[in-house]
Design an enzyme around this catalytic site. Sequence first.
Site, PDB file in Angstrom:
ATOM      1  NE  ARG A   1       2.673  -8.297   9.697  1.00 25.15           N
ATOM      2  CZ  ARG A   1       2.745  -7.131   9.092  1.00 25.15           C
ATOM      3  NH1 ARG A   1       3.747  -6.325   9.318  1.00 25.15           N
ATOM      4  NH2 ARG A   1       1.821  -6.730   8.285  1.00 25.15           N
TER       5      ARG A   1
ATOM      6  CD  GLU B   1      -2.784   1.273   2.404  1.00 24.56           C
ATOM      7  OE1 GLU B   1      -2.746   0.401   3.289  1.00 24.56           O
ATOM      8  OE2 GLU B   1      -3.545   2.252   2.437  1.00 24.56           O
TER       9      GLU B   1
ATOM     10  CE  LYS C   1       3.467   0.161   4.557  1.00 21.73           C
ATOM     11  NZ  LYS C   1       2.354  -0.037   3.611  1.00 21.73           N
TER      12      LYS C   1
HETATM   13  P1  ATP Z   1       0.285  -1.988   7.577  1.00 24.85           P
HETATM   14  O1  ATP Z   1       0.832  -2.671   8.799  1.00 24.85           O
HETATM   15  O2  ATP Z   1       0.225  -0.506   7.627  1.00 24.85           O
HETATM   16  O3  ATP Z   1      -0.897  -2.662   6.940  1.00 24.85           O
HETATM   17  P2  ATP Z   1       2.024  -3.445   5.974  1.00 24.85           P
HETATM   18  O4  ATP Z   1       3.380  -3.478   6.599  1.00 24.85           O
HETATM   19  O5  ATP Z   1       1.157  -4.613   6.020  1.00 24.85           O
HETATM   20  O6  ATP Z   1       1.370  -2.167   6.513  1.00 24.85           O
HETATM   21  P3  ATP Z   1       1.664  -3.373   3.123  1.00 24.85           P
HETATM   22  O7  ATP Z   1       2.041  -2.302   2.199  1.00 24.85           O
HETATM   23  O8  ATP Z   1       0.237  -3.746   3.240  1.00 24.85           O
HETATM   24  O9  ATP Z   1       2.241  -2.947   4.507  1.00 24.85           O
HETATM   25  O10 ATP Z   1       2.540  -4.652   2.850  1.00 24.85           O
HETATM   26  C1  ATP Z   1       2.794  -5.172   1.569  1.00 24.85           C
HETATM   27  C2  ATP Z   1       3.156  -6.631   1.692  1.00 24.85           C
HETATM   28  O11 ATP Z   1       4.288  -6.800   2.530  1.00 24.85           O
HETATM   29  C3  ATP Z   1       2.028  -7.437   2.304  1.00 24.85           C
HETATM   30  O12 ATP Z   1       1.837  -8.603   1.517  1.00 24.85           O
HETATM   31  C4  ATP Z   1       2.519  -7.780   3.669  1.00 24.85           C
HETATM   32  O13 ATP Z   1       2.035  -9.029   4.058  1.00 24.85           O
HETATM   33  C5  ATP Z   1       4.028  -7.780   3.508  1.00 24.85           C
HETATM   34  N1  ATP Z   1       4.683  -7.412   4.762  1.00 24.85           N
HETATM   35  C6  ATP Z   1       4.483  -6.295   5.489  1.00 24.85           C
HETATM   36  N2  ATP Z   1       5.211  -6.306   6.623  1.00 24.85           N
HETATM   37  C7  ATP Z   1       5.916  -7.463   6.620  1.00 24.85           C
HETATM   38  C8  ATP Z   1       6.861  -8.067   7.516  1.00 24.85           C
HETATM   39  N3  ATP Z   1       7.234  -7.473   8.658  1.00 24.85           N
HETATM   40  N4  ATP Z   1       7.382  -9.264   7.167  1.00 24.85           N
HETATM   41  C9  ATP Z   1       7.022  -9.866   6.018  1.00 24.85           C
HETATM   42  N5  ATP Z   1       6.147  -9.350   5.135  1.00 24.85           N
HETATM   43  C10 ATP Z   1       5.586  -8.169   5.422  1.00 24.85           C
HETATM   44 MG    MG Z   2      -1.011  -4.241   5.181  1.00 29.05          MG
END
Ligand code: ATP
Ligand code: MG
Length: 563
Positions: free
Chosen positions: A265, A39, A275
């Site tokens: 994660r 996003e 974020k």
């Molecule tokens: P928010 O927590 O604000 O929703 P987000 O970190 O999930 O943000 P996105 O932009 O939705 O951010 O993430 C894009 C992709 O990265 C998603 O498929 C998410 O699952 C993956 N992702 C985000 N954070 C992690 C992490 N700490 N480890 C592995 N994958 C991640």
């Molecule tokens: Mg997300």
Amino acid sequence: MSAPSDNGPAPQHFIRQIIAADVAAGRYGGRVVTRFPPEPNGYLHIGHAKAICIDFGMAEEFGGRCHLRMDDTNPTKESMEYVEAIREDIRWLGFDWGEHFYFSADYFERMYETARSLIRAGLAYVCELTQEEFKEYRGVPTRPGRESPYRNRPIEESLDLFARMRAGEFPDGSLCLRAKIDMASPNLHLRDPVLYRILRTPHYRTGDQWCMYPTYDFAHPLEDAFEGVTHSLCTLEFEVHRPLYDWVVSHLGLAEPPHQYEFARLNLSYTVMSKRKLLELVQEGLVRGWDDPRLPTICGMRRRGYPPAAIRHFCELIGVTKYESLTDLALLEHCVRDELNRTAARRMAVLRPLKVILENVQPGHVEEMEAVNNPEDPAAGTRRIPFGRELWIERDDYMDDPPPKFYRLAPGRTVRLRYAGFVECVGVERDAAGDPTALRCRWDRGTPDGRPSDGRKVKSTIHWAHADTAVPIELRLYDRLFRVEDVGALPDDVDYKTQLNPDSLKIVQALGEPSLAEARPGESFQFERVGYFCADAKDHAPGRPVFNRTVELKDTWAKIAGR
Ligand code: ATP
Ligand code: MG
């Protein structure tokens, strides 16, 4: 590109096994299509790097493709600045989406049509419950919820209201479109979830064309389906959404709908990855912008000097599992060191200088010593560094009264100067407090095979800089951003911002060999015996050298791992 074979055979993990089995069984005609769906509401971080390595890595490994898709269905926090930064970071990590770059917003019309067909099929309805009523009707997991009084309204009525929602006839948050699934499901996400909500926020791509937006749960499976994604890989928090994902794709008439798989994660010690928190640190000026080298953002790590290959190697080492854990920051640093050890040129710089005067070298005499650029890489060649009567050495490399295991300089002692023979300390100049201000030494060029001319044994080698030609360098010494290991595990009443490490940045003025003034921004070096540094991409300029400490030399991970 990041072939896993860079670092030996790729380890097995459940996603690799699932995809391999699907390919072997000829599912999706043997095609593998993944996507990375950030996003654009913030900068990417090391957690995203894990997802990127999995999404792009799996596609590459199985001869498929990976789409980059901006998951921009929530206009309140998204912007083009983030879109550009995301593209740059993924490219820098070494991955390529080719022509497959998409915006969820580009599917809004098609999503709207899909919603209409669900209404026509009796699978969705416009609901007029207030948000409080909505929550109350939905109930709790242990007891069935209640059906909305609007659930069985005529299809025509829902179609009409849905069109009028789009036309802007209703205020924000008043009406919504809901899927008609199961108000008794133990999974709350299946209790007639919201598919569209009214929101008069201009979108960075579609402007004010829309005053309602699809929810993530509706949009995401549609995007995957529209793009022909086969394996939709995401993190564990989406596991409970999967039944809804399956529900949506099951109504699209696809022979082989996409399937979602979840992995844990990445959580890293001594830092934060949410974020929201990263944005707070940036906006409140607690760090110097998104690319502050202390942040776990990809642009921060780039500026700090982490090589992309090291980040990819780290992502491979941590593997892909289904359980949450906290990964030790020391492992990431180990990977960085490992890569830089092979690739970074060696230089000499002195952080806390102490003057050395070589009594038997003539004032004004300058000669050049030949120095090896990288002992790990013969192709890196040699360079010449100036040497003369006055040198700087590290204050810590001298002691008046050394304890038994201290082998460096002391009165009467001889040490090797890196690339420049030997010095024996024959006298000490002191200030009024008695502290050494300069060491008086005798220099010995040594024998052709590199031993002291008088045959004595020397146990230590120190680095130095030639006083007349050394250049002043600003060094930014970074440490952990937080002083607690598991920031995510802090009790609710502790504000994580109170746990920032006050010593996460120290700026010191060092003196280095002259060639450092010509370093290219972003170029990495090992300052011998001191650490890995890189010329700052923004502030370093010829005549004003500024270096970031990437990582110290001491490998705490190797110690932990018993290597
Ligand atoms: P928010 O927590 O604000 O929703 P987000 O970190 O999930 O943000 P996105 O932009 O939705 O951010 O993430 C894009 C992709 O990265 C998603 O498929 C998410 O699952 C993956 N992702 C985000 N954070 C992690 C992490 N700490 N480890 C592995 N994958 C991640
Ligand atoms: Mg997300």
